[in-house]
Motif scaffolding. Structure first.
Motif, PDB file in Angstrom:
ATOM      1  N   UNK A  89     -24.013  -9.501  -0.162  1.00 40.96           N
ATOM      2  CA  UNK A  89     -22.946  -9.239  -1.115  1.00 40.96           C
ATOM      3  C   UNK A  89     -21.654  -9.890  -0.621  1.00 40.96           C
ATOM      4  N   UNK A  90     -20.984 -10.583  -1.518  1.00 38.58           N
ATOM      5  CA  UNK A  90     -19.740 -11.251  -1.167  1.00 38.58           C
ATOM      6  C   UNK A  90     -18.606 -10.239  -1.049  1.00 38.58           C
ATOM      7  N   UNK A  91     -17.671 -10.488  -0.139  1.00 35.14           N
ATOM      8  CA  UNK A  91     -16.476  -9.651  -0.119  1.00 35.14           C
ATOM      9  C   UNK A  91     -15.688  -9.866  -1.417  1.00 35.14           C
ATOM     10  N   UNK A  92     -14.840  -8.905  -1.802  1.00 36.41           N
ATOM     11  CA  UNK A  92     -14.133  -9.032  -3.072  1.00 36.41           C
ATOM     12  C   UNK A  92     -13.126 -10.178  -3.115  1.00 36.41           C
ATOM     13  N   UNK A  93     -12.677 -10.641  -1.952  1.00 34.72           N
ATOM     14  CA  UNK A  93     -11.751 -11.778  -1.934  1.00 34.72           C
ATOM     15  C   UNK A  93     -12.254 -12.810  -0.935  1.00 34.72           C
ATOM     16  N   UNK A  94     -11.814 -14.048  -1.092  1.00 36.80           N
ATOM     17  CA  UNK A  94     -12.184 -15.118  -0.169  1.00 36.80           C
ATOM     18  C   UNK A  94     -11.419 -14.976   1.145  1.00 36.80           C
ATOM     19  N   UNK A  95     -10.158 -14.541   1.050  1.00 32.69           N
ATOM     20  CA  UNK A  95      -9.351 -14.370   2.245  1.00 32.69           C
ATOM     21  C   UNK A  95      -7.887 -14.187   1.901  1.00 32.69           C
ATOM     22  N   UNK A  96      -7.046 -14.326   2.907  1.00 35.89           N
ATOM     23  CA  UNK A  96      -5.599 -14.256   2.737  1.00 35.89           C
ATOM     24  C   UNK A  96      -5.005 -15.594   3.146  1.00 35.89           C
ATOM     25  N   UNK A  97      -3.990 -16.024   2.398  1.00 34.45           N
ATOM     26  CA  UNK A  97      -3.367 -17.314   2.673  1.00 34.45           C
ATOM     27  C   UNK A  97      -1.867 -17.115   2.800  1.00 34.45           C
ATOM     28  N   UNK A  98      -1.267 -17.859   3.722  1.00 24.20           N
ATOM     29  CA  UNK A  98       0.166 -17.778   3.937  1.00 24.20           C
ATOM     30  C   UNK A  98       0.745 -19.185   3.793  1.00 24.20           C
ATOM     31  N   UNK A  99       1.920 -19.261   3.209  1.00 23.02           N
ATOM     32  CA  UNK A  99       2.565 -20.537   2.916  1.00 23.02           C
ATOM     33  C   UNK A  99       3.729 -20.784   3.882  1.00 23.02           C
ATOM     34  N   UNK A 100       3.852 -22.025   4.336  1.00 20.78           N
ATOM     35  CA  UNK A 100       4.920 -22.429   5.246  1.00 20.78           C
ATOM     36  C   UNK A 100       5.674 -23.617   4.667  1.00 20.78           C
ATOM     37  N   UNK A 101       6.955 -23.717   5.021  1.00 19.52           N
ATOM     38  CA  UNK A 101       7.755 -24.871   4.619  1.00 19.52           C
ATOM     39  C   UNK A 101       7.830 -25.921   5.715  1.00 19.52           C
ATOM     40  N   UNK A 141       1.162 -27.568  -4.017  1.00 23.52           N
ATOM     41  CA  UNK A 141       2.180 -28.140  -3.128  1.00 23.52           C
ATOM     42  C   UNK A 141       1.605 -28.523  -1.766  1.00 23.52           C
ATOM     43  N   UNK A 142       0.356 -28.139  -1.490  1.00 19.28           N
ATOM     44  CA  UNK A 142      -0.275 -28.488  -0.215  1.00 19.28           C
ATOM     45  C   UNK A 142      -0.474 -29.998  -0.096  1.00 19.28           C
ATOM     46  N   UNK A 143      -0.472 -30.690  -1.203  1.00 16.43           N
ATOM     47  CA  UNK A 143      -0.612 -32.146  -1.145  1.00 16.43           C
ATOM     48  C   UNK A 143       0.731 -32.855  -1.184  1.00 16.43           C
ATOM     49  N   UNK A 144       1.819 -32.085  -1.241  1.00 18.16           N
ATOM     50  CA  UNK A 144       3.148 -32.698  -1.294  1.00 18.16           C
ATOM     51  C   UNK A 144       4.025 -32.317  -0.112  1.00 18.16           C
ATOM     52  N   UNK A 145       4.433 -31.056  -0.023  1.00 18.85           N
ATOM     53  CA  UNK A 145       5.413 -30.717   1.005  1.00 18.85           C
ATOM     54  C   UNK A 145       5.294 -29.302   1.569  1.00 18.85           C
ATOM     55  N   UNK A 146       4.207 -28.599   1.278  1.00 14.87           N
ATOM     56  CA  UNK A 146       4.039 -27.244   1.822  1.00 14.87           C
ATOM     57  C   UNK A 146       2.784 -27.188   2.674  1.00 14.87           C
ATOM     58  N   UNK A 147       2.727 -26.159   3.502  1.00  9.05           N
ATOM     59  CA  UNK A 147       1.645 -26.006   4.464  1.00  9.05           C
ATOM     60  C   UNK A 147       1.065 -24.612   4.320  1.00  9.05           C
ATOM     61  N   UNK A 148      -0.260 -24.504   4.413  1.00  8.44           N
ATOM     62  CA  UNK A 148      -0.934 -23.228   4.186  1.00  8.44           C
ATOM     63  C   UNK A 148      -1.911 -22.947   5.322  1.00  8.44           C
ATOM     64  N   UNK A 149      -2.041 -21.666   5.642  1.00  6.43           N
ATOM     65  CA  UNK A 149      -3.032 -21.185   6.594  1.00  6.43           C
ATOM     66  C   UNK A 149      -3.812 -20.076   5.905  1.00  6.43           C
ATOM     67  N   UNK A 150      -5.133 -20.252   5.831  1.00  4.55           N
ATOM     68  CA  UNK A 150      -5.992 -19.274   5.163  1.00  4.55           C
ATOM     69  C   UNK A 150      -6.930 -18.655   6.191  1.00  4.55           C
ATOM     70  N   UNK A 151      -6.932 -17.327   6.252  1.00  6.49           N
ATOM     71  CA  UNK A 151      -7.885 -16.595   7.089  1.00  6.49           C
ATOM     72  C   UNK A 151      -8.940 -16.026   6.149  1.00  6.49           C
ATOM     73  N   UNK A 152     -10.181 -16.414   6.385  1.00  6.39           N
ATOM     74  CA  UNK A 152     -11.267 -16.049   5.475  1.00  6.39           C
ATOM     75  C   UNK A 152     -11.728 -14.622   5.713  1.00  6.39           C
ATOM     76  N   UNK A 153     -12.180 -13.991   4.634  1.00 14.53           N
ATOM     77  CA  UNK A 153     -12.640 -12.605   4.734  1.00 14.53           C
ATOM     78  C   UNK A 153     -13.968 -12.496   5.473  1.00 14.53           C
ATOM     79  N   UNK A 154     -14.665 -13.610   5.691  1.00 11.09           N
ATOM     80  CA  UNK A 154     -15.933 -13.580   6.430  1.00 11.09           C
ATOM     81  C   UNK A 154     -15.710 -13.542   7.943  1.00 11.09           C
ATOM     82  N   UNK A 155     -14.456 -13.627   8.380  1.00 17.72           N
ATOM     83  CA  UNK A 155     -14.141 -13.530   9.803  1.00 17.72           C
ATOM     84  C   UNK A 155     -14.472 -12.121  10.295  1.00 17.72           C
TER      85      UNK A 155
END
Length: 177
Positions: free
Chosen positions: A1-13, A138-152
């Motif tokens: 069974x899959x977790x209800x979400x893929x994970x959490x993501x945080x955005x950086x400038x 914006x990840x392809x232009x000027x922002x940065x993202x870090x995603x922690x997956x729920x399968x961790x």
């Protein structure tokens, strides 16, 4: 069974904040995470725990298969299928096989490199859950993202969210499937 979400993501400038956050997440024990950036960042692969890949091994195996294919092809043609005695030379005159062997080694190695890279990168990937996150374009232009997956193994929605909020960054979002 899959977790209800893929994970959490945080955005950086700033790429330095992303790199620092990736190092902190790795030190905190998170292993299933990915970083998204519009350009390569020195040290980010090591910070998120990226390991060596096996493309070189795939290319080596492809090259060896190409080499053997070239030799077997030439041997079959010159010795078994259509033997011609030219100047009293032996039928299995391997030095004359070298150009074809070389070309097939390079061809099989190059094709296996492309196919191996596509397979290891899980491409083509027309859909990924992070595409649904608002502002991820914006990840392809000027922002940065870090995603922690729920399968961790260490992923707990509340604890992971608190950890991400403790980082100096912008918005934290849930990544739906």
């Amino acid at each position: 069974m899959k977790p209800p979400i893929y994970g959490l993501i945080i955005e950086f400038d700033d790429p330095d904040h992303l790199l620092a956050a990736a190092r902190l997440a790795n030190e905190a024990g998170f292993r299933k995470m990915d970083a998204y950036s519009p350009f390569p960042i020195e040290g980010l692969a090591e910070a998120i725990g990226f390991h060596r890949n096996c493309v070189a091994l795939i290319v080596l195996i492809g090259g060896i298969i190409g080499c053997l294919t070239g030799f077997i092809l030439q041997y079959y043609i010159a010795v078994i299928d259509y033997p011609i005695n030219v100047g009293g030379r032996p039928l299995n005159s391997w030095p004359s096989f070298v150009p074809v062997i070389f070309e097939l080694t390079v061809l099989f190695g190059a094709v296996s490199a492309v196919l191996g890279m596509l397979a290891l990168n899980k491409l083509p990937m027309p859909y990924h859950p992070v595409f649904n996150v608002p502002g991820f374009d914006l990840a392809s232009r000027n922002h940065f993202f870090l995603c922690i997956e729920s399968s961790d193994p260490l992923f707990d929605l509340k604890k992971t969210r608190d950890f991400l909020y403790s980082l100096p960054a912008g918005a934290v979002s849930e990544v739906p499937w």
